[in-house]
Design an enzyme around this catalytic site. Structure first.
Site, PDB file in Angstrom:
ATOM      1  N   ASP A  49       0.875  -1.167   0.000  1.00 12.60           N
ATOM      2  CA  ASP A  49       0.000   0.000   0.000  1.00 12.60           C
ATOM      3  C   ASP A  49       0.922   1.229   0.000  1.00 12.60           C
ATOM      4  O   ASP A  49       2.107   1.134   0.323  1.00 12.60           O
ATOM      5  CB  ASP A  49      -0.867  -0.068   1.262  1.00 12.60           C
ATOM      6  CG  ASP A  49      -1.603   1.221   1.541  1.00 12.60           C
ATOM      7  OD1 ASP A  49      -2.364   1.668   0.664  1.00 12.60           O
ATOM      8  OD2 ASP A  49      -1.410   1.799   2.624  1.00 12.60           O
ATOM      9  N   ASP A  51      -0.074   5.094   0.939  1.00  6.79           N
ATOM     10  CA  ASP A  51      -0.262   6.070   2.016  1.00  6.79           C
ATOM     11  C   ASP A  51      -0.167   5.425   3.402  1.00  6.79           C
ATOM     12  O   ASP A  51      -0.868   4.463   3.689  1.00  6.79           O
ATOM     13  CB  ASP A  51      -1.624   6.765   1.880  1.00  6.79           C
ATOM     14  CG  ASP A  51      -1.666   7.706   0.688  1.00  6.79           C
ATOM     15  OD1 ASP A  51      -0.751   8.536   0.567  1.00  6.79           O
ATOM     16  OD2 ASP A  51      -2.604   7.606  -0.125  1.00  6.79           O
TER      17      ASP A  51
HETATM   18  P1  TMP Z   1      -5.121   4.267   0.160  1.00 10.88           P
HETATM   19  O1  TMP Z   1      -3.997   5.174  -0.216  1.00 10.88           O
HETATM   20  O2  TMP Z   1      -4.920   3.638   1.519  1.00 10.88           O
HETATM   21  O3  TMP Z   1      -5.356   3.228  -0.880  1.00 10.88           O
HETATM   22  O4  TMP Z   1      -6.493   5.120   0.310  1.00 10.88           O
HETATM   23  C1  TMP Z   1      -6.707   6.378  -0.211  1.00 10.88           C
HETATM   24  C2  TMP Z   1      -7.197   7.350   0.833  1.00 10.88           C
HETATM   25  O5  TMP Z   1      -7.507   8.590   0.148  1.00 10.88           O
HETATM   26  C3  TMP Z   1      -8.480   6.979   1.555  1.00 10.88           C
HETATM   27  O6  TMP Z   1      -8.223   6.721   2.918  1.00 10.88           O
HETATM   28  C4  TMP Z   1      -9.383   8.192   1.449  1.00 10.88           C
HETATM   29  C5  TMP Z   1      -8.496   9.265   0.881  1.00 10.88           C
HETATM   30  N1  TMP Z   1      -9.167  10.234  -0.014  1.00 10.88           N
HETATM   31  C6  TMP Z   1      -8.944  11.598   0.196  1.00 10.88           C
HETATM   32  O7  TMP Z   1      -8.235  11.973   1.125  1.00 10.88           O
HETATM   33  N2  TMP Z   1      -9.534  12.495  -0.650  1.00 10.88           N
HETATM   34  C7  TMP Z   1     -10.348  12.118  -1.687  1.00 10.88           C
HETATM   35  O8  TMP Z   1     -10.857  12.967  -2.425  1.00 10.88           O
HETATM   36  C8  TMP Z   1     -10.571  10.715  -1.894  1.00 10.88           C
HETATM   37  C9  TMP Z   1     -11.451  10.246  -3.018  1.00 10.88           C
HETATM   38  C10 TMP Z   1      -9.940   9.814  -1.044  1.00 10.88           C
END
Ligand code: TMP
Length: 313
Positions: A49, A51
């Protein structure tokens, strides 16, 4: 400390919490290490992953930015609209009471609306570069060294994220000393026109709750997966499915499903538990082979892969 991977004849002790590393079942981990080691690097891949897994959760005491969070369109109106969506949907994302199918619909809604706003607001690649330069996003210490080691062993790394591929790529470019040809990103990818403005997104939407569904396509070549023709560069993806031993790294229990698309043989999983440690430790230690606490660096993962594939037997 006892948290080092010693192969003292399967005599590894459970790790102390104070060491920031938790290994609930050291014997099982040692067995997996042996299996993966014996199969060799050509049967191995890493799925991570992005973030709060490759990047730090906190930087200078402040919550870190995500690939979405750091993005400034250079247009206050659209930035505020995306923030308003975040304020509305993020609490729903983390709510423990919304049923999964309902939540999936909500997440699809959120991602679609955000992508629409990015297009409508005329996001440029230049704005991405500037946003990344101004952001507080930072890799965990040791990520470069981990990628370097894996590159030397010709082990592919798949970065799997519900964020934005183009932003992640720019973060890699600006924050690591060099590029890595073994590192691939599977995330939401943008299409820009000749003026450098965002016009659409490629392939299927990847949001937090279908990171696993999408993984079903993992065995397919990258161009099939993304629904685009990216040339012959990705022949090597065909044999990704033959790499049936996996190191998976994530910061959510849901990240464990990133390997669902792979008919894996042996999987070692690393979980970074960044927040709510008391509440979540029990489930993390039972779900992940290794749990790192308190925004730990990547040295543990590096040590693990070097134990797996060090040149001396
Ligand atoms: P991930 O990087 O763990 O796959 O998840 C992406 C994260 O992005 C999720 O926790 C929600 C966040 N997010 C935002 O901060 N802003 C946004 O506009 C969107 C669609 C998601």
């Amino acid at each position: 400390s006892s948290c080092n991977f010693r192969h003292d004849n399967h005599q590894m002790e459970p790790c102390e919490l104070s060491a920031n590393t938790v290994i609930a079942h050291p014997r099982a981990l040692t067995d997996k290490i042996t299996l993966i080691r014996d199969a060799g690097p050509s049967k191995f891949q890493v799925i991570a992953d992005f973030d709060a897994t490759l990047t730090r959760y906190r930087v200078n005491g402040l919550r870190r930015q995500t690939s979405h969070g750091l993005l400034q369109q250079g247009n206050a109106y659209y930035d505020a609209k995306r923030q308003a969506l975040y304020d509305h949907y993020h609490p729903l994302e983390i709510s423990p009471v919304i049923p999964i199918d309902e939540k999936t619909k909500l997440m699809e809604e959120w991602w679609s609306k955000t992508h629409e706003l990015l297009i409508e607001g005329g996001l440029t690649y230049d704005a991405i570069k500037k946003s990344v330069a101004n952001s507080s996003i930072a890799f965990r210490e040791g990520v470069t060294e981990l990628f370097e080691f894996l590159e030397k062993k010709e082990i592919p790394v798949l970065i799997f994220s519900a964020g934005l591929a183009d932003v992640i790529e720019e973060v890699l470019r600006q924050n690591l000393d060099r590029t890595f040809k073994n590192v691939k990103i599977v995330s939401n990818r943008m299409v820009f026109n000749d003026d450098g403005q965002l016009v659409s997104f490629k392939g299927n939407l990847i949001h937090v709750l279908n990171k696993n569904e999408h993984a079903l396509d993992m065995a397919a070549p990258l161009h099939d997966r993304l629904g685009v023709d990216i040339g012959e560069e990705d022949e090597e993806n065909v044999n990704m499915k033959e790499r049936r031993n996996v190191l998976l790294m994530g910061d959510h229990l849901g990240d464990l499903r990133m390997s669902d698309g792979l008919d894996y043989e042996t999987r070692i999983s690393i979980g970074f538990l960044n927040d709510n440690i008391e509440k979540s430790l029990e489930s993390y230690r039972e779900s992940f082979d290794l749990v790192y606490l308190n925004d730990a660096p990547m040295w543990g993962a590096l040590e693990l892969v070097s134990r797996l594939f060090s040149t001396e037997a």
